[in-house]
Design an enzyme around this catalytic site. Structure first.
Site, short mmCIF file in Angstrom:
data_model
loop_
_atom_site.label_atom_id
_atom_site.label_comp_id
_atom_site.label_asym_id
_atom_site.label_seq_id
_atom_site.Cartn_x
_atom_site.Cartn_y
_atom_site.Cartn_z
NE ARG A 98 -10.97 11.39 4.88
CZ ARG A 98 -10.86 10.15 4.42
NH1 ARG A 98 -11.62 9.73 3.45
NH2 ARG A 98 -9.98 9.33 4.93
NE ARG A 113 -6.62 1.13 0.15
CZ ARG A 113 -6.67 2.30 0.78
NH1 ARG A 113 -5.59 2.80 1.36
NH2 ARG A 113 -7.79 2.97 0.86
CG ASN A 125 -1.92 1.06 1.26
OD1 ASN A 125 -1.91 1.95 0.40
ND2 ASN A 125 -2.80 1.03 2.24
CD GLU A 145 -9.43 -1.94 3.85
OE1 GLU A 145 -9.00 -1.68 4.99
OE2 GLU A 145 -9.77 -1.08 3.04
CG HIS A 173 -13.60 2.59 3.07
ND1 HIS A 173 -14.35 3.55 3.71
CD2 HIS A 173 -12.31 2.85 3.39
CE1 HIS A 173 -13.55 4.35 4.39
NE2 HIS A 173 -12.31 3.96 4.21
#
Ligand code: AMP
Length: 394
Positions: free
Chosen positions: A238, A88, A7, A381, A177
């Site tokens: 956020r 990813r 990643n 993940e 996601h």
């Protein structure tokens, strides 16, 4: 099979090495390009751990450090011995809708989409290239965060803007996601003994970034994040949903630039913007000390979650399960309790005794009488990326 999962961020490289789907090593190299690096590499077989603060000038050097750690621990002599490497990739745009082996065409498309994912896609390309140079014989696979949501119907992914923006600029909801929503919903269906292509669920990925997904017959039909990972729920830093006119107002009145507004909405809002802390554990501590802004931030977070789950309950013809995952979803029993209490009238009945204190464990947490099953499913993940990579290169 030995599969490496990478990643890559703009100044970081996170990795996990799997042998026949079991994790055997992991680590993270941070502060790439800065005068002091921050590297942690560990073997999960022997607990051997290396922590370094040597400078890491670029991602190529980071990949070399990972390779020499694998040599030192005896996992691999060099990276060419890997069976595959899964990457990813946050944004696949409207064309990369399935995981795929990376070739020049795929790289070009990931680069093309970088205009709408400037924080992520350019960094992924740097990581992929570093891996390609270090191990030219190894196949690289891209797994896109957006891919699971490629099944969204047009009426759900379109914004009510002039149609040309969609056709010419690709302005639409993409969702993120996806690897997590797909992984936890499959796990939940398996756990409940329901065939995945007949499974309807609402998945709540609640981490520092947070999104919900409505899944009908094993397919994503709506999700709370949008064109970028900013839309939807309130998050750590956020803002989530806003009246877009607020931004033009701030430009007119306070003369903010678009870059400054991006930073405000992505990095200075959410929990952090309301009460000064982005980690829910710190927010809870403040609430215990009587901090009113921290209490307000938590109330806003719960309110939005309930509103979104309610709307997904309305669009699904039947809801088999509500699934909590990621840092907050897996660990914060109080959030699960408060959310479910407000949804009780819709048939979400949480068993508070099972829920209390439960962390990071796949578990059914609803009462037997509950119309909707409520579960915690820890997300993974990296494992999902490793499994997809393995099946694609086979
Ligand atoms: P993630 O992005 O999935 O790694 O989630 C990170 C976030 O999960 C942190 O910022 C915290 O807000 C939250 N978190 C992690 N552990 C706990 C916990 N034990 N209780 C409450 N929140 C937690």
């Amino acid at each position: 099979m030995k599969i490496l999962v990478l990643n890559s961020g703009s100044s970081s490289l996170k990795f996990k090495l799997y042998e026949d789907k079991y994790p055997i090593a992991n680590g993270v190299i941070e502060k790439i390009g800065e005068h002091q690096g921050k590297t942690t590499l560990q073997s999960l077989k022997t607990q051997e751990k290396v922590s370094l603060d040597d400078p890491v000038p670029n991602h190529q050097r980071g990949v070399e450090m990972i390779e020499s750690f694998f040599r030192q621990t005896g996992f691999l002599k060099n990276l060419n011995e890997l069976d595959g490497c899964g990457h990813r990739v946050v944004h696949g745009g409207k064309n990369l809708t399935k995981p795929c082996v990376i070739d020049d065409k795929v790289l070009k498309e990931i680069r093309r989409v970088a205009v709408i994912a400037p924080l992520h896609n350019p960094a992924h390309i740097i990581g992929i290239r570093a891996m390609m140079e270090a191990a030219p014989k190894v196949k690289n696979v891209a797994v896109f965060d957006t891919a699971f949501h490629s099944s969204l119907p047009e009426h759900a992914f379109m914004y009510a803007l002039p149609y040309d923006f969609y056709e010419d600029e690709g302005v639409r909801k993409y969702g993120f996601h996806g690897t997590s929503h797909s992984y936890v919903s499959k796990k939940a269906a398996e756990f409940l003994g329901i065939e995945y292509d007949k499974f309807n669920a609402i998945t709540a990925h609640l981490g520092n970034g947070a999104s919900l997904c409505a899944i009908e017959n094993g397919k994503s039909i709506d999700t709370s994040m949008g064109f970028t990972p900013l839309e939807g729920l309130m998050m750590g830093t956020r803002c989530g949903d806003l009246d877009p006119a607020i931004m033009s107002h701030l430009v007119r009145i306070l003369h903010y630039t678009t870059e400054e507004l991006d930073v405000i909405m992505n990095k200075k809002s959410g929990f952090l913007g309301i009460c000064g802390h982005n980690d829910l554990r710190d927010v809870e501590n403040l609430i215990e000390q009587g901090d009113q802004k921290a209490k307000l931030a938590k109330d806003m977070y719960i309110y939005r979650l309930v509103k979104y789950i309610g709307s997904y309950f309305a669009i699904l013809p039947r809801t088999d399960a509500l699934i909590f995952t990621a840092g907050v979803g897996e660990n914060a029993d109080d959030i699960r309790k408060l959310v479910c209490a407000k949804l009780a009238h819709l048939g979400f009945e949480l068993d508070e005794n099972i829920n209390k204190g439960l962390r990071g464990e796949l578990k059914l947490i609803s009462k037997q009488s509950s119309k909707v099953k409520i579960l915690i499913v820890p997300t993974d993940e990296e494992l999902e990326i490793a499994s997809i990579t393995e099946s694609l290169i086979k």
